[in-house]
Enzyme design. Structure first.
Site, PDB file in Angstrom:
ATOM      1  N   ASP A  67       0.817  -1.216   0.000  1.00  0.00           N
ATOM      2  CA  ASP A  67       0.000   0.000   0.000  1.00  0.00           C
ATOM      3  C   ASP A  67       0.853   1.271   0.000  1.00  0.00           C
ATOM      4  OD1 ASP A  67       0.909  -0.517   2.578  1.00  0.00           O
ATOM      5  OD2 ASP A  67      -1.062  -1.100   3.301  1.00  0.00           O
ATOM      6  N   ASN A 136      -7.425  -3.232  14.482  1.00  0.00           N
ATOM      7  CA  ASN A 136      -8.830  -3.421  14.107  1.00  0.00           C
ATOM      8  C   ASN A 136      -9.015  -4.583  13.131  1.00  0.00           C
ATOM      9  OD1 ASN A 136      -7.851  -2.425  11.708  1.00  0.00           O
ATOM     10  ND2 ASN A 136      -9.168  -0.612  11.638  1.00  0.00           N
ATOM     11  N   HIS A 138      -7.383  -4.973  10.204  1.00  0.00           N
ATOM     12  CA  HIS A 138      -7.141  -4.703   8.776  1.00  0.00           C
ATOM     13  C   HIS A 138      -5.864  -5.377   8.299  1.00  0.00           C
ATOM     14  CE1 HIS A 138      -4.792  -0.701   9.661  1.00  0.00           C
ATOM     15  NE2 HIS A 138      -3.941  -1.677   9.466  1.00  0.00           N
ATOM     16  N   GLU A 143      -9.894  -2.095   5.374  1.00  0.00           N
ATOM     17  CA  GLU A 143     -10.434  -1.770   6.690  1.00  0.00           C
ATOM     18  C   GLU A 143     -11.738  -2.535   6.955  1.00  0.00           C
ATOM     19  OE1 GLU A 143      -8.693  -0.080   8.695  1.00  0.00           O
ATOM     20  OE2 GLU A 143      -8.100   1.887   7.958  1.00  0.00           O
TER      21      GLU A 143
HETATM   22  C1  F6R Z   1       1.306  -1.504   6.066  1.00  0.00           C
HETATM   23  C2  F6R Z   1       0.071  -2.298   6.141  1.00  0.00           C
HETATM   24  C3  F6R Z   1      -0.737  -2.313   7.396  1.00  0.00           C
HETATM   25  C4  F6R Z   1       0.104  -2.698   8.615  1.00  0.00           C
HETATM   26  C5  F6R Z   1      -0.744  -2.691   9.879  1.00  0.00           C
HETATM   27  C6  F6R Z   1       0.089  -2.949  11.110  1.00  0.00           C
HETATM   28  O1  F6R Z   1       1.909  -1.629   4.802  1.00  0.00           O
HETATM   29  O2  F6R Z   1      -0.293  -2.898   5.179  1.00  0.00           O
HETATM   30  O3  F6R Z   1      -1.806  -3.211   7.254  1.00  0.00           O
HETATM   31  O4  F6R Z   1       0.658  -3.972   8.427  1.00  0.00           O
HETATM   32  O5  F6R Z   1      -1.375  -1.445  10.022  1.00  0.00           O
HETATM   33  O6  F6R Z   1       0.963  -1.888  11.291  1.00  0.00           O
HETATM   34  P1  F6R Z   1       2.074  -1.910  12.434  1.00  0.00           P
HETATM   35  O7  F6R Z   1       3.034  -2.989  12.091  1.00  0.00           O
HETATM   36  O8  F6R Z   1       2.696  -0.551  12.382  1.00  0.00           O
HETATM   37  O9  F6R Z   1       1.360  -2.177  13.730  1.00  0.00           O
END
Ligand code: F6R
Length: 241
Positions: A67, A136, A138, A143
């Site tokens: 992303d 959450n 995702h 989301e």
């Molecule tokens: C980032 C992504 C997100 C993260 C998720 C966890 O490229 O795709 O889904 O993997 O938000 O983020 P952290 O590791 O910062 O807790």
């Protein structure tokens, strides 16, 4: 789903780095799907250290990141592309043309997303997709919602997700873009093998729902239950059993 539980985050990162590098060594033309965020920092540190001095040949590896924020170009300091350059790409022998990345400043974001899925298909699909998970539930920027998008798409970020990314924007969640480009669920589930990493107590509820709960678009990671080859790598806080 296979669950690998580690005593510490450092143990988890070392084991995952070993697995990624073993994949590259046995299959030099591997296509990797990669996440950003706090959780993979240890993985990228290990990959940098173990690949240093041309010890591992990355020249045939291809990568596709999950992303990118809409409105941020590759050189923007808060972009995910900048994160990946600093944490991994600048330190290994990856060929720049082999780095697949969504461009948040593309003139037509919908076309950018479509071209990204086409590029993944042309590369032969993703061999190994590494994922983090949001508190959450995702994955990527898919989301929790009543419905999820299959293909790579422009996603609207929830307030908790913008808050979780505020550290990259002067700790001000309101500066975090409202939209992002993200691989969709079919893009992610199309990977041949998936490894999801989760550390810390704040991920425990999402991890439990993903592993033991019903499959629901309200917890996007639960859709991983339908994939034939998923490994969940967790520390003690994220999976306190
Ligand atoms: C980032 C992504 C997100 C993260 C998720 C966890 O490229 O795709 O889904 O993997 O938000 O983020 P952290 O590791 O910062 O807790």
């Amino acid at each position: 789903m296979t669950i690998d539980r580690f005593q510490t985050e450092a143990d988890l990162s070392a084991a995952l780095a070993a697995r990624v590098l073993e994949t590259i060594v046995t299959r030099p033309r591997t296509v990797l799907g990669l996440p950003t965020g706090r959780t993979p920092l240890g993985l990228y540190r290990e990959l940098r250290e173990r690949s240093g001095g041309d010890r591992i040949d990355w020249s045939q590896v291809r990568t596709f990141n999950l992303d990118e924020f809409a409105g941020l170009g590759p050189a923007h300091p808060a972009s995910y592309r900048s994160f990946m350059q600093a944490e991994l790409f600048d330190h290994v022998s990856l060929v720049p043309e082999h780095i697949g990345f969504l461009n948040g400043t593309a003139p037509d974001l919908v076309a950018e997303c479509r071209q990204y899925d086409d590029a993944i298909a042309r590369a032969g699909g993703i061999d190994l997709q590494v994922l983090g998970i949001g508190a959450n539930g995702h994955i990527g920027f898919n989301e929790p919602a009543d419905g999820l998008r299959a293909e790579t798409h422009v996603a609207v970020l929830t307030r908790p997700t913008r808050e979780a990314n505020a550290h990259r924007f002067d700790h001000d969640w309101a500066q975090v873009p409202e939209r992002a480009l993200s691989m969709g669920m079919a893009t992610i589930l199309g990977a041949r093998e998936i490894i999801l990493i989760a550390t810390g107590q704040e991920k425990a509820a999402a991890v439990q729902g993903m592993i033991e709960g019903l499959i629901t678009t309200r917890l996007p990671a639960s859709l991983l239950q339908v994939h034939p080859s998923v490994t969940v790598m967790v520390d003690r806080e994220a999976w306190p059993r």
